[in-house]
Motif scaffolding. Structure first.
Motif, PDB file in Angstrom:
ATOM      1  N   ARG A 177       0.839  -1.140  -0.120  1.00  0.00           N
ATOM      2  CA  ARG A 177       0.080  -0.055  -0.152  1.00  0.00           C
ATOM      3  C   ARG A 177       0.753   1.342  -0.063  1.00  0.00           C
ATOM      4  NH1 ARG A 177      -4.695  -1.041   4.496  1.00  0.00           N
ATOM      5  NH2 ARG A 177      -5.529   0.548   3.272  1.00  0.00           N
ATOM      6  N   ARG A 178       2.124   1.334  -0.280  1.00  0.00           N
ATOM      7  CA  ARG A 178       2.965   2.411  -0.399  1.00  0.00           C
ATOM      8  C   ARG A 178       2.547   3.543  -1.370  1.00  0.00           C
ATOM      9  NH1 ARG A 178       9.254   1.368  -0.645  1.00  0.00           N
ATOM     10  NH2 ARG A 178       8.566  -0.039   1.089  1.00  0.00           N
ATOM     11  N   PRO A 179       1.968   3.003  -2.583  1.00  0.00           N
ATOM     12  CA  PRO A 179       1.646   4.273  -3.393  1.00  0.00           C
ATOM     13  C   PRO A 179       0.658   5.196  -2.749  1.00  0.00           C
ATOM     14  CG  PRO A 179       1.827   2.229  -4.456  1.00  0.00           C
ATOM     15  CD  PRO A 179       1.842   1.626  -3.121  1.00  0.00           C
ATOM     16  N   ALA A 180      -0.585   4.469  -2.106  1.00  0.00           N
ATOM     17  CA  ALA A 180      -1.396   5.354  -1.418  1.00  0.00           C
ATOM     18  C   ALA A 180      -0.736   5.975  -0.123  1.00  0.00           C
ATOM     19  CB  ALA A 180      -2.691   4.530  -0.842  1.00  0.00           C
ATOM     20  N   ALA A 181       0.120   5.386   0.779  1.00  0.00           N
ATOM     21  CA  ALA A 181       0.643   6.150   1.623  1.00  0.00           C
ATOM     22  C   ALA A 181       1.583   7.371   1.235  1.00  0.00           C
ATOM     23  CB  ALA A 181       1.449   4.986   2.513  1.00  0.00           C
ATOM     24  N   LEU A 182       2.490   7.100   0.384  1.00  0.00           N
ATOM     25  CA  LEU A 182       3.283   8.150  -0.176  1.00  0.00           C
ATOM     26  C   LEU A 182       2.506   9.379  -0.754  1.00  0.00           C
ATOM     27  CD1 LEU A 182       6.335   6.415  -2.126  1.00  0.00           C
ATOM     28  CD2 LEU A 182       6.393   7.829   0.130  1.00  0.00           C
ATOM     29  N   ALA A 183       1.480   9.119  -1.336  1.00  0.00           N
ATOM     30  CA  ALA A 183       0.386  10.077  -1.935  1.00  0.00           C
ATOM     31  C   ALA A 183       0.018  11.057  -1.093  1.00  0.00           C
ATOM     32  CB  ALA A 183      -0.591   9.393  -2.988  1.00  0.00           C
TER      33      ALA A 183
ATOM     34  N   ALA B 219      -4.775  16.469  -6.393  1.00  0.00           N
ATOM     35  CA  ALA B 219      -5.793  15.645  -6.851  1.00  0.00           C
ATOM     36  C   ALA B 219      -5.051  14.548  -7.737  1.00  0.00           C
ATOM     37  CB  ALA B 219      -6.668  16.288  -7.802  1.00  0.00           C
ATOM     38  N   GLY B 220      -4.200  14.934  -8.474  1.00  0.00           N
ATOM     39  CA  GLY B 220      -3.321  14.034  -9.640  1.00  0.00           C
ATOM     40  C   GLY B 220      -2.732  12.919  -8.662  1.00  0.00           C
ATOM     41  N   ARG B 221      -1.860  13.712  -7.648  1.00  0.00           N
ATOM     42  CA  ARG B 221      -1.083  12.638  -6.794  1.00  0.00           C
ATOM     43  C   ARG B 221      -1.992  11.450  -6.218  1.00  0.00           C
ATOM     44  NH1 ARG B 221       1.449  16.103  -3.464  1.00  0.00           N
ATOM     45  NH2 ARG B 221       3.506  15.775  -4.394  1.00  0.00           N
ATOM     46  N   THR B 222      -3.250  12.007  -5.510  1.00  0.00           N
ATOM     47  CA  THR B 222      -4.098  11.116  -4.811  1.00  0.00           C
ATOM     48  C   THR B 222      -4.539  10.401  -5.702  1.00  0.00           C
ATOM     49  OG1 THR B 222      -4.530  12.723  -3.329  1.00  0.00           O
ATOM     50  CG2 THR B 222      -6.104  11.162  -3.265  1.00  0.00           C
ATOM     51  N   LEU B 223      -5.046  10.654  -6.912  1.00  0.00           N
ATOM     52  CA  LEU B 223      -5.867   9.581  -7.894  1.00  0.00           C
ATOM     53  C   LEU B 223      -4.931   8.638  -8.132  1.00  0.00           C
ATOM     54  CD1 LEU B 223      -7.885  12.058  -9.989  1.00  0.00           C
ATOM     55  CD2 LEU B 223      -8.743  10.365  -8.434  1.00  0.00           C
ATOM     56  N   VAL B 224      -3.622   8.790  -8.578  1.00  0.00           N
ATOM     57  CA  VAL B 224      -2.797   7.659  -9.029  1.00  0.00           C
ATOM     58  C   VAL B 224      -2.291   6.965  -7.766  1.00  0.00           C
ATOM     59  CG1 VAL B 224      -0.263   7.409  -9.668  1.00  0.00           C
ATOM     60  CG2 VAL B 224      -1.654   9.104 -10.943  1.00  0.00           C
ATOM     61  N   GLY B 225      -2.181   7.384  -6.372  1.00  0.00           N
ATOM     62  CA  GLY B 225      -1.505   6.674  -5.496  1.00  0.00           C
ATOM     63  C   GLY B 225      -2.674   5.841  -4.915  1.00  0.00           C
ATOM     64  N   TRP B 226      -4.021   6.202  -5.292  1.00  0.00           N
ATOM     65  CA  TRP B 226      -5.161   5.200  -4.673  1.00  0.00           C
ATOM     66  C   TRP B 226      -5.609   4.326  -5.783  1.00  0.00           C
ATOM     67  CZ3 TRP B 226      -6.455   4.042   0.006  1.00  0.00           C
ATOM     68  CH2 TRP B 226      -6.198   4.911   1.040  1.00  0.00           C
TER      69      TRP B 226
ATOM     70  N   PRO C 217      10.073   7.187  -6.421  1.00  0.00           N
ATOM     71  CA  PRO C 217      10.255   6.193  -5.367  1.00  0.00           C
ATOM     72  C   PRO C 217       9.512   5.157  -5.529  1.00  0.00           C
ATOM     73  CG  PRO C 217      10.179   8.495  -4.472  1.00  0.00           C
ATOM     74  CD  PRO C 217       9.625   8.503  -5.994  1.00  0.00           C
ATOM     75  N   LEU C 218       8.338   5.143  -6.062  1.00  0.00           N
ATOM     76  CA  LEU C 218       7.352   3.961  -6.307  1.00  0.00           C
ATOM     77  C   LEU C 218       8.053   3.012  -7.073  1.00  0.00           C
ATOM     78  CD1 LEU C 218       3.906   5.235  -5.897  1.00  0.00           C
ATOM     79  CD2 LEU C 218       5.268   4.076  -4.240  1.00  0.00           C
ATOM     80  N   ILE C 219       8.612   3.495  -8.505  1.00  0.00           N
ATOM     81  CA  ILE C 219       9.114   2.826  -9.470  1.00  0.00           C
ATOM     82  C   ILE C 219      10.393   1.895  -8.985  1.00  0.00           C
ATOM     83  CG2 ILE C 219      10.508   2.748 -11.361  1.00  0.00           C
ATOM     84  CD1 ILE C 219       8.740   5.255 -12.277  1.00  0.00           C
ATOM     85  N   ALA C 220      11.228   2.840  -7.929  1.00  0.00           N
ATOM     86  CA  ALA C 220      12.295   1.974  -7.142  1.00  0.00           C
ATOM     87  C   ALA C 220      11.849   1.013  -6.432  1.00  0.00           C
ATOM     88  CB  ALA C 220      13.003   3.094  -6.590  1.00  0.00           C
ATOM     89  N   GLN C 221      10.718   1.198  -5.604  1.00  0.00           N
ATOM     90  CA  GLN C 221      10.233  -0.058  -4.937  1.00  0.00           C
ATOM     91  C   GLN C 221      10.108  -0.972  -5.749  1.00  0.00           C
ATOM     92  OE1 GLN C 221       6.314   0.647  -3.677  1.00  0.00           O
ATOM     93  NE2 GLN C 221       6.538  -1.256  -2.464  1.00  0.00           N
ATOM     94  N   ALA C 222       9.428  -1.042  -6.762  1.00  0.00           N
ATOM     95  CA  ALA C 222       9.038  -2.113  -7.727  1.00  0.00           C
ATOM     96  C   ALA C 222      10.126  -2.830  -8.330  1.00  0.00           C
ATOM     97  CB  ALA C 222       7.990  -1.709  -8.669  1.00  0.00           C
ATOM     98  N   GLU C 223      11.174  -2.015  -8.565  1.00  0.00           N
ATOM     99  CA  GLU C 223      12.396  -2.716  -9.423  1.00  0.00           C
ATOM    100  C   GLU C 223      13.803  -2.990  -8.698  1.00  0.00           C
ATOM    101  OE1 GLU C 223      11.063  -0.067 -13.699  1.00  0.00           O
ATOM    102  OE2 GLU C 223      12.887   0.285 -12.579  1.00  0.00           O
ATOM    103  N   PHE C 224      13.894  -2.394  -7.691  1.00  0.00           N
ATOM    104  CA  PHE C 224      14.995  -2.795  -6.669  1.00  0.00           C
ATOM    105  C   PHE C 224      14.558  -3.693  -5.545  1.00  0.00           C
ATOM    106  CE2 PHE C 224      15.730   0.972  -9.482  1.00  0.00           C
ATOM    107  CZ  PHE C 224      16.807   0.623  -9.944  1.00  0.00           C
ATOM    108  N   PRO C 225      15.818  -4.464  -5.169  1.00  0.00           N
ATOM    109  CA  PRO C 225      15.431  -5.234  -3.804  1.00  0.00           C
ATOM    110  C   PRO C 225      15.339  -4.229  -2.448  1.00  0.00           C
ATOM    111  CG  PRO C 225      17.215  -5.900  -5.123  1.00  0.00           C
ATOM    112  CD  PRO C 225      17.027  -4.809  -5.770  1.00  0.00           C
TER     113      PRO C 225
END
Length: 413
Positions: free
Chosen positions: A134-140, A272-279, A335-343
């Motif tokens: 749930r990091r995308p929503a939390a970071l948003a 609005a843009g960040r919140t929509l993408v995050g959730w 940072p979300l891309i980094a979370q998905a692509e790196f250990p």
């Protein structure tokens, strides 16, 4: 201390991170242009010198943020966060009381180093132990504090400086920040999931595992890192270079009052843009493509601003809103891309490095875009066209490091 059964504590950490981002961006990011004006009004120093102070503020922050993971390991998140708040407050006061140029430069070193402890890499590091799936929503939610910081602090600084003077305003705001951050660091940020007997995301299905990094892994040897760092640096260079001049370019067309409302609307669009993408972003979504789409929306906004030719309000307003819609995602998606692509053990280092490189790049953006406004140049069209071109390069960098390369790298391991 909260018990394990009293609810997932991570959302309280998100709330603290939101407040932290509000102070960090409100004082350390949106503040320097206002400080610059106040210093210029009070001191008989050339504009280039005062402008250089603002650039040094962001460059010193870029050097500091690259070392955040090391500082966190040695001193812990609460201590580093408290130290950052104190340095930022002292640095801003230094902007106000500097009697010589060297004193101003010394103050910008303190303010630049201090604010990154409440910036993008810091927020990511604070939330990393608490959220995975749930990091995308939390970071948003946490990063929205950055936009709120701009909404609150820009008019606050202007009013406080006018009412009390720069030095007293800096003292009052700095003390309020230190008090708030000191309390939050000790009461919220000092706790970990393990302390409370909790797990990331409060339980539920775990996030898909990311393959471990090979022995001797180096960021610059990884295509994904190079393309992600380049994309973030290019995207923020274009965005900040455009935003630094957008208000003054809108004023001749719609007036100062309407231009101010338009800039506020852009900030609202960013939230609005960040919140929509995050959730709404699906768990398995290609986050690079999501980020590329966000830059494409901003590019469309830049094209509308270009076509408006400084007069067509019907194009100017939607152009500003489309540019604004991607402002928040330019910070929260890398940072979300980094979370998905790196250990997991590499994410903190990767995020710190890409944020440092981006900050070093965008420190020069206002000056670089300002060159396009030299007398005799067609200021607005050149500036908008440059922003669109640089954003196109950011999209190309994102897509160049996409999943086709990831599959090839994973197979080679």
């Amino acid at each position: 201390m909260a018990a394990a059964g009293s609810g997932f504590y991570g959302w309280r950490v998100v709330g603290a991170a939101f407040v932290l981002a509000t102070f960090g961006w409100g004082i350390g990011f949106y503040g320097p242009p206002i400080y610059l004006h106040a210093v210029q009004e009070a001191r008989p120093w050339p504009l280039w010198l005062v402008s250089a102070a603002a650039t040094l503020h962001f460059l010193s922050g870029a050097l500091a943020v690259a070392n955040l993971p090391r500082l966190y390991r040695r001193f812990g998140v609460p201590a580093v966060t408290r130290a950052g708040a104190v340095l930022l407050a002292v640095g801003v006061l230094g902007w106000a009381v500097a009697a010589e140029p060297w004193q101003l430069m010394l103050a910008t070193l303190a303010s630049g180093v201090g604010w990154v402890a409440m910036g993008a890499a810091a927020i990511n590091a604070i939330l990393q132990p608490w959220f995975v799936r749930r990091r995308p929503a939390a970071l948003a939610m946490a990063y929205n504090g950055a936009s709120v910081g701009g909404i609150l602090f820009q008019p606050l600084w202007v009013a406080a400086i006018a009412a009390f003077g720069f030095a007293q305003a800096a003292t009052l705001v700095g003390l309020a920040m230190i008090l708030a951050v000191w309390v939050m660091a000790g009461s919220v940020l000092a706790r970990t999931p393990r302390d409370l007997g909790q797990v990331a995301d409060g339980g539920g299905d775990p996030a898909p595992p990311v393959p471990p990094a090979p022995a001797g892994w180096r960021p610059w040897g990884d295509r994904r890192f190079r393309t992600l760092a380049s994309a973030m640096a290019l995207g923020l260079f274009a965005q900040i270079g455009l935003l630094a001049h957008l208000f003054s370019l809108l004023v001749p067309a719609i007036g100062a009052a309407a231009a101010g409302i338009a800039m506020a609307a852009a900030t609202a669009a960013a939230i609005a843009g960040r919140t929509l993408v995050g959730w709404l972003m699906p768990p398995g979504a290609d986050r690079r493509r999501v980020a590329a789409a966000s830059y494409a929306v901003q590019m469309l906004g830049g094209v509308l601003l270009l076509l408006a030719d400084g007069t067509a309000t019907s194009l100017l307003v939607p152009g500003v809103l489309l540019v604004g819609a991607g402002i928040g995602n330019a910070t929260s998606l890398p940072p979300l891309i980094a979370q998905a692509e790196f250990p997991p053990e590499q994410v903190g280092r990767v995020v710190a490095l890409i944020v440092a490189l981006a900050q070093a790049a965008y420190a020069f953006a206002p000056a670089a875009f300002g060159l396009l406004r030299e007398p005799g140049a067609a200021a607005a069209p050149l500036l908008f066209a440059a922003a669109v071109a640089v954003q196109a390069l950011a999209i190309a960098a994102l897509l160049a490091g996409g999943r086709r390369q990831d599959r090839g790298q994973s197979a080679s391991r």
